[in-house]
Design an enzyme around this catalytic site. Structure first.
Site, mmCIF file in Angstrom:
data_model
loop_
_atom_site.group_PDB
_atom_site.id
_atom_site.type_symbol
_atom_site.label_atom_id
_atom_site.label_comp_id
_atom_site.label_asym_id
_atom_site.label_seq_id
_atom_site.Cartn_x
_atom_site.Cartn_y
_atom_site.Cartn_z
ATOM 1 N N LYS A 31 18.013 27.334 77.039
ATOM 2 C CA LYS A 31 17.885 27.890 78.380
ATOM 3 C C LYS A 31 19.267 28.252 78.974
ATOM 4 C CE LYS A 31 13.369 27.625 78.842
ATOM 5 N NZ LYS A 31 12.735 26.979 77.689
HETATM 6 C C1 LIG Z 1 11.210 26.229 78.005
HETATM 7 C C2 LIG Z 1 10.021 26.414 78.852
HETATM 8 C C3 LIG Z 1 9.229 25.339 79.285
HETATM 9 C C4 LIG Z 1 9.396 23.944 78.797
HETATM 10 O O1 LIG Z 1 10.643 23.411 78.860
HETATM 11 P P1 LIG Z 1 11.120 22.284 77.822
HETATM 12 O O2 LIG Z 1 12.360 21.777 78.469
HETATM 13 O O3 LIG Z 1 11.381 22.939 76.512
HETATM 14 O O4 LIG Z 1 10.059 21.260 77.751
HETATM 15 C C5 LIG Z 1 8.185 25.602 80.149
HETATM 16 N N1 LIG Z 1 7.904 26.852 80.554
HETATM 17 C C6 LIG Z 1 8.623 27.898 80.143
HETATM 18 C C7 LIG Z 1 8.282 29.259 80.659
HETATM 19 C C8 LIG Z 1 9.681 27.728 79.263
HETATM 20 O O5 LIG Z 1 10.367 28.793 78.830
#
Ligand SMILES: *Cc1c(COP(=O)(O)O)cnc(C)c1O
Length: 399
Positions: free
Chosen positions: A186
């Site tokens: 992210k």
């Molecule tokens: C990455 C993501 C999540 C979940 O996050 P994690 O930290 O990987 O559990 C939820 N929703 C979206 C749209 C994402 O891109």
């Protein structure tokens, strides 16, 4: 998008603080920790940059979504409306609470179509969850109106969109609750981590307790704390929080780079006839983590994505065929395959998505390509990429 591209001295210093004190846990151990409270500092930084009264950091974005819904009392049999284009985590969080994920169509914003949302509302609906996929948002004003009319919660899954805004408000801060992910890929990362933000004190307190086994966090002795209700362990470790703290201080720097790279690519593609960019609702500003566009039809979109990869333009996704992000490949959801028995409410209420008409979603996603914007590219690299993309896409459109 990924903050891991730019790890530096700041991240190392924050981690070193934690290792020097030896306290890897975010709660307790006051005497040992040399004044280091990385999770708390990350929360303070989030409250400040997301203009939110409360922030609570947890172990992942999936945990943040689960805790956010639990904090507002979402549970068995409650329906949560979410888009056909998201990440599996959004519906996993819903199912973890025994609630029902109600998928609805997206439009050319690549997020929830407010008309489809309105049609999907039932007496059991409790939450509308727009997912700001690839850094941009749905028409949040329209969704808020629907929430007001029906007494529903607006929960923003802003996991991919930190730093974007809508009508002057940071994404995630517009709804009743907003969630971020700080997983490894992210915009800013903790390695693994996530956060929820809200202006509602009750939701915040509930989230704070629920994510740590229901501990009420009153008093200094953890052993003597009360448990107002059942909870779970969704805690983040201080080590992960320390990295996030360094990264959130660099958010503006990251966004600036993303915007520069995005703008170079977009300018190079702007004049291609037949190419259309994703719609950003009025008043919305993307976080520029992806550049998303539509080809005139699905066949050409698929071919162009392949041609881009072959030309060395990596990181361009054709989501229509992707099993993490689009409903067509979520057979495990449709077949209700879990390890144990799913709650009866889920079995009774989950629609049969193999028979649902998602032709509007198919129309847009089959024509879409989304290209990841990296932070580590030099300006020259982006310009070279832009030129290649323009050639490949122009050829693909006229073929
Ligand atoms: C990455 C993501 C999540 C979940 O996050 P994690 O930290 O990987 O559990 C939820 N929703 C979206 C749209 C994402 O891109």
């Amino acid at each position: 998008m990924p903050g891991f591209e730019l790890f530096g001295e700041q991240e190392k210093k924050e981690i070193q603080d934690v290792l020097d004190s030896g306290v890897l846990m975010r709660y307790g151990f006051e005497g040992m920790r040399n004044g280091h409270w990385k999770a708390k500092e990350l929360e303070a930084a989030l409250m400040h940059s997301m203009q939110s009264k409360y922030a609570h950091v947890v172990s992942s974005g999936t945990a943040a979504l689960t805790v956010a819904m639990a904090s507002a009392g979402v549970g068995a049999g409650d329906e949560v409306i979410l888009p056909t284009f998201t990440f599996v985590a959004s519906f996993e969080a819903v199912l973890a609470l025994g609630a029902i994920p109600i998928l609805v169509d997206i439009d050319d914003s690549l997020t929830l179509d407010p008309k489809a949302v309105e049609r999907a509302i039932s007496t059991k609906t409790k939450v509308i969850m727009p997912v700001h996929m690839c850094g941009s948002m749905a028409n949040l004003d329209q969704l808020q109106k629907i929430c007001d009319k029906h007494g529903l919660l607006l929960l923003e899954d802003a996991c991919q969109a930190i730093g974007g805004s809508y009508k002057g408000k940071p994404l995630g801060s517009y709804g009743d609750l907003g969630c971020f992910s700080f997983d490894y890929v992210k915009t800013i990362t903790c390695g693994e981590g996530g956060a929820l933000i809200t202006n509602n004190e009750r939701y915040y307190k509930n989230a704070n307790h629920y994510s740590d086994h229901g501990h009420d966090h009153i008093g200094k002795d953890r052993g003597a704390e009360g448990h107002p209700f059942l909870g779970y362990n969704f805690r983040i470790s201080e080590l992960n929080a320390a990295i996030g703290l360094a990264q959130i201080r660099r958010l503006d720097e990251f966004l600036k780079i993303q915007k520069r790279n995005y703008s170079i690519l977009r300018t190079a593609l702007e004049s291609i006839e037949g190419l259309r960019f994703r719609k950003v609702p009025e008043g919305g500003i993307e976080n520029y983590s992806f550049l998303s566009f539509f080809l005139p039809d699905g066949k050409r979109a698929k071919a162009v994505q392949k041609a881009l990869t072959e030309a060395g333009v990596d990181g361009c996704f054709y989501w229509y065929d992707n099993n993490w992000h689009y409903y067509r490949k979520w057979q495990h959801l449709n077949q209700m395959k879990s390890l144990g028995n799913l709650p009866q409410e889920v079995k009774n209420q989950l629609p049969d998505y193999s028979k649902t008409d998602f032709s509007k979603s198919d129309y847009w996603i089959s024509r879409n390509i989304s290209c990841l914007i990296k932070l580590s590219w030099t300006k020259a690299e982006v310009q070279e990429r832009a030129a290649k993309m323009a050639t490949v896409i122009s050829e693909g459109i006229t073929s």
